[in-house]
Write a protein that holds these residues in place. Sequence first.
Motif, short mmCIF file in Angstrom:
data_model
loop_
_atom_site.label_atom_id
_atom_site.label_comp_id
_atom_site.label_asym_id
_atom_site.label_seq_id
_atom_site.Cartn_x
_atom_site.Cartn_y
_atom_site.Cartn_z
N MET A 1 0.77 -1.21 -0.07
CA MET A 1 -0.04 0.04 -0.14
C MET A 1 0.83 1.40 -0.07
SD MET A 1 -3.30 -0.49 -0.14
CE MET A 1 -4.36 -1.92 0.15
N GLY A 2 0.36 2.46 -0.80
CA GLY A 2 1.21 3.56 -0.76
C GLY A 2 0.80 4.44 0.29
N GLN A 3 1.49 5.65 0.33
CA GLN A 3 1.31 6.74 1.33
C GLN A 3 -0.15 7.22 1.36
OE1 GLN A 3 4.54 9.29 1.85
NE2 GLN A 3 3.60 10.16 3.66
N LEU A 4 -0.61 7.32 0.29
CA LEU A 4 -2.17 8.00 0.21
C LEU A 4 -2.80 7.10 0.64
CD1 LEU A 4 -1.70 9.88 -3.21
CD2 LEU A 4 -1.97 11.03 -0.89
N GLU A 5 -2.78 5.69 0.34
CA GLU A 5 -3.70 4.77 0.72
C GLU A 5 -3.58 4.48 2.38
OE1 GLU A 5 -1.53 4.28 -1.61
OE2 GLU A 5 -2.91 3.83 -3.47
N ASP A 6 -2.60 4.69 3.00
CA ASP A 6 -2.44 4.85 4.45
C ASP A 6 -2.87 5.97 4.97
OD1 ASP A 6 -1.16 2.24 4.30
OD2 ASP A 6 0.98 2.83 4.54
N MET A 7 -2.66 7.08 4.32
CA MET A 7 -3.53 8.44 5.05
C MET A 7 -5.01 8.34 4.78
SD MET A 7 -1.55 11.57 2.98
CE MET A 7 0.15 11.92 3.49
N ALA A 8 -5.67 7.63 3.77
CA ALA A 8 -6.97 7.48 3.57
C ALA A 8 -7.43 6.35 4.61
CB ALA A 8 -7.35 6.86 2.26
N MET A 9 -6.75 5.23 4.93
CA MET A 9 -6.98 4.46 6.06
C MET A 9 -7.08 5.20 7.32
SD MET A 9 -5.54 2.46 8.66
CE MET A 9 -3.80 2.89 8.23
N PHE A 10 -5.91 5.71 7.50
CA PHE A 10 -6.05 6.62 8.93
C PHE A 10 -7.42 7.43 9.34
CE2 PHE A 10 -4.84 10.69 11.11
CZ PHE A 10 -4.63 10.16 12.16
N VAL A 11 -7.71 8.33 7.97
CA VAL A 11 -8.78 9.03 8.32
C VAL A 11 -9.87 8.44 8.59
CG1 VAL A 11 -10.34 10.53 6.87
CG2 VAL A 11 -7.78 11.02 6.82
N ARG A 12 -10.17 7.25 7.79
CA ARG A 12 -11.23 6.37 8.07
C ARG A 12 -11.28 5.90 9.59
NH1 ARG A 12 -15.09 3.82 4.52
NH2 ARG A 12 -14.25 5.36 3.00
N VAL A 13 -10.30 5.46 9.97
CA VAL A 13 -10.21 5.11 11.24
C VAL A 13 -10.86 6.23 12.36
CG1 VAL A 13 -8.65 4.35 13.33
CG2 VAL A 13 -8.48 3.25 10.97
N VAL A 14 -10.31 7.42 12.16
CA VAL A 14 -10.59 8.55 12.85
C VAL A 14 -12.08 9.04 12.85
CG1 VAL A 14 -10.23 11.04 13.23
CG2 VAL A 14 -8.40 9.55 12.92
N GLU A 15 -12.48 8.85 11.61
CA GLU A 15 -14.00 9.26 11.34
C GLU A 15 -15.11 8.05 11.83
OE1 GLU A 15 -14.07 10.76 7.47
OE2 GLU A 15 -12.89 12.71 8.05
N ALA A 16 -14.43 6.83 11.51
CA ALA A 16 -15.36 6.01 12.06
C ALA A 16 -15.37 5.83 13.48
CB ALA A 16 -15.14 4.74 11.53
N GLY A 17 -14.33 6.08 14.17
CA GLY A 17 -14.58 6.09 15.82
C GLY A 17 -13.78 4.89 16.29
N SER A 18 -13.44 3.78 15.40
CA SER A 18 -12.67 2.80 15.96
C SER A 18 -12.27 2.09 14.73
CB SER A 18 -13.69 1.81 16.57
OG SER A 18 -14.48 1.19 15.79
N ILE A 19 -11.29 1.27 15.16
CA ILE A 19 -10.76 0.37 14.24
C ILE A 19 -11.58 -0.58 13.59
CG2 ILE A 19 -8.72 -1.65 13.43
CD1 ILE A 19 -6.98 -0.03 15.51
N THR A 20 -12.42 -1.24 14.39
CA THR A 20 -13.34 -2.12 14.00
C THR A 20 -14.35 -1.65 13.25
OG1 THR A 20 -13.46 -3.15 16.21
CG2 THR A 20 -15.39 -3.57 15.05
#
Length: 301
Positions: A1-20
Amino acid sequence: MGQLEDMAMFVRVVEAGSITKAAEQLNIAKSAVSRRLKELEERLGNQLISRTTRRSKLTQVGEQYYRQVTNILSAVDAINEYTTDAPMRIEGTLKMTAPLSFGIMHLNDIIDEYAHEHPNLKFELDFSDRRIDLIEEGYELAIRIGALRDSSYQAKQLALIRCVICASPDYLARIGTPETLADLEGHEFLQYSLTQTNSIELMDAQGKRHYRTIDAKVKATNGEFLVDLAVKGHGITFLPTFIAYKKLALGELVPVLQQYQLPTLKAYAIYPKNRFLSQRCRYLIDFIAERFGDNPYWDSF
């Protein structure tokens, strides 16, 4: 995975409220999200999210990183859209929520036509009267009716929502047709129960506001249910015309106290602020606004 994909994943974790929750929205394993988040933190040399068994919370560095990467990702989305070889190609998945009755009664033809115009587009639609957190639950777009309370959203007006006081001819023949506000004494009322008050506001022809407290015989969270009860003669109801218009057109319900007006509401398309709004959403918003507007078809009863 590239850096942009990791950034998008991080944002999704923050906004979803949890890793799950993020894993569910991304449709990947929770362990994969955890591993990628850990790898991102190791690469940056800082902890972004403080994780315990019960909750996750952004660190100070994480908050700064989140603000910066959301701007970066929005900019990348905009660049990709405006430089694509097929700028009119609408595709991907449009995840939207709308009020139950409004969605069922008035969005079917809209989605049908829009889907035919854009065959590569997929839809995830949630018709519900609950207040959904768009960011936490991963929605791009919502239709909301009434006052907008959340300043974290952008909004575009789609339609004016007028309301009507009405009852069945049978009920009015039995109990009497009210000609004045005082005549409402002794009548039965059917009330939409998501409202926070037992008082209704009415405006007369001179612009003076009148307030009337009602003691509802039936309260319900669904307007179509109340329309059906009103048709069956159970009382007077106060509802948006977009719900009652068919029964009004058929004469199964008739307006009363037409010298007074209930407050006019507005239907909005809302979406998160400071986010790139996809082409599929922008075009749909314009499509709906053009179809409805200030004089929607349901007011022609």
